[in-house]
Scaffold this motif. Structure first.
Motif, mmCIF file in Angstrom:
data_model
loop_
_atom_site.group_PDB
_atom_site.id
_atom_site.type_symbol
_atom_site.label_atom_id
_atom_site.label_comp_id
_atom_site.label_asym_id
_atom_site.label_seq_id
_atom_site.Cartn_x
_atom_site.Cartn_y
_atom_site.Cartn_z
ATOM 1 N N VAL A 42 34.155 -13.198 15.796
ATOM 2 C CA VAL A 42 33.855 -11.988 16.566
ATOM 3 C C VAL A 42 32.400 -12.013 17.027
ATOM 4 C CG1 VAL A 42 33.567 -9.481 16.401
ATOM 5 C CG2 VAL A 42 35.665 -10.549 15.592
ATOM 6 N N THR A 43 31.493 -12.369 16.144
ATOM 7 C CA THR A 43 30.081 -12.455 16.499
ATOM 8 C C THR A 43 29.861 -13.490 17.601
ATOM 9 O OG1 THR A 43 29.475 -11.841 14.248
ATOM 10 C CG2 THR A 43 27.770 -12.887 15.581
ATOM 11 N N GLU A 46 31.211 -12.052 20.867
ATOM 12 C CA GLU A 46 30.326 -11.000 21.375
ATOM 13 C C GLU A 46 29.100 -11.610 22.060
ATOM 14 O OE1 GLU A 46 29.610 -8.701 17.846
ATOM 15 O OE2 GLU A 46 31.214 -7.275 18.330
ATOM 16 N N THR A 47 28.570 -12.683 21.485
ATOM 17 C CA THR A 47 27.427 -13.377 22.078
ATOM 18 C C THR A 47 27.801 -13.969 23.429
ATOM 19 O OG1 THR A 47 26.597 -13.907 19.874
ATOM 20 C CG2 THR A 47 25.720 -15.202 21.693
ATOM 21 N N ALA A 50 28.131 -11.187 25.995
ATOM 22 C CA ALA A 50 26.816 -10.680 26.391
ATOM 23 C C ALA A 50 26.136 -11.642 27.365
ATOM 24 C CB ALA A 50 25.939 -10.456 25.157
#
Length: 122
Positions: A42-43, A46-47, A50
Motif C-alpha cells: 500500500v505504501t 501510494e508513492t 503521488a
C-alpha cells in the motif's frame, strides 16, 4: 490403580489444547506477516500514485513563448487549467488567448515539453 481410559482421555485433551494453541500461534504469525506485506505494498502504491499525480504544466510565460513560435505570433496565453493530454505526451491547457489588438478568446491548446522547453503541440 488408574484407569487407562482416563489417562488416555487426559492425554488426548492436553494434545488437543497444545495443537489448537500451536495452530493459533502459527495462524497469528502468518496473518501478521501478510498484514506487514500488504502495508508495504500500500505504501509503495501510494508513492507511485503521488509521483504520477505530479503533472508538469507550463506557466503563462512559457505558454506564450511557445505560441509566439507558431501561427499565434504576437499572442499571449493566460492559463486557467491544465490536464494530461489523452493522446499525445504532454498536457492540454485551457485558458484565454489574446493578441496585441485586444482580441481574446477562450481556447484549449496542447503543449509538450521538448528538450526542456514547452512547445505548442498542434
Amino acid at each position: 490403580m488408574t484407569n487407562p481410559y482416563i489417562s488416555a482421555g487426559v492425554a488426548a485433551a492436553v494434545a488437543a489444547l497444545v495443537g489448537f494453541g500451536a495452530g493459533y500461534q502459527v495462524n497469528n504469525m502468518t496473518t501478521s506477516t501478510k498484514i506487514t506485506e500488504l502495508e508495504a505494498k500500500v505504501t509503495e502504491l501510494e508513492t507511485k500514485v503521488a509521483e504520477a499525480a505530479k503533472l508538469e504544466v507550463p506557466t503563462d510565460e512559457e505558454a506564450t513563448a511557445a505560441l509566439q513560435k507558431t501561427t499565434f505570433k504576437g499572442s499571449s496565453m493566460r492559463i486557467t487549467e491544465c490536464q494530461k493530454h489523452p493522446v499525445i505526451p504532454g498536457v492540454i491547457c485551457n485558458g484565454t488567448v489574446s493578441d496585441s489588438s485586444g482580441w481574446s478568446m477562450p481556447k484549449s491548446l496542447p503543449f509538450a515539453k521538448i528538450d526542456g522547453a514547452w512547445a505548442y503541440a498542434n
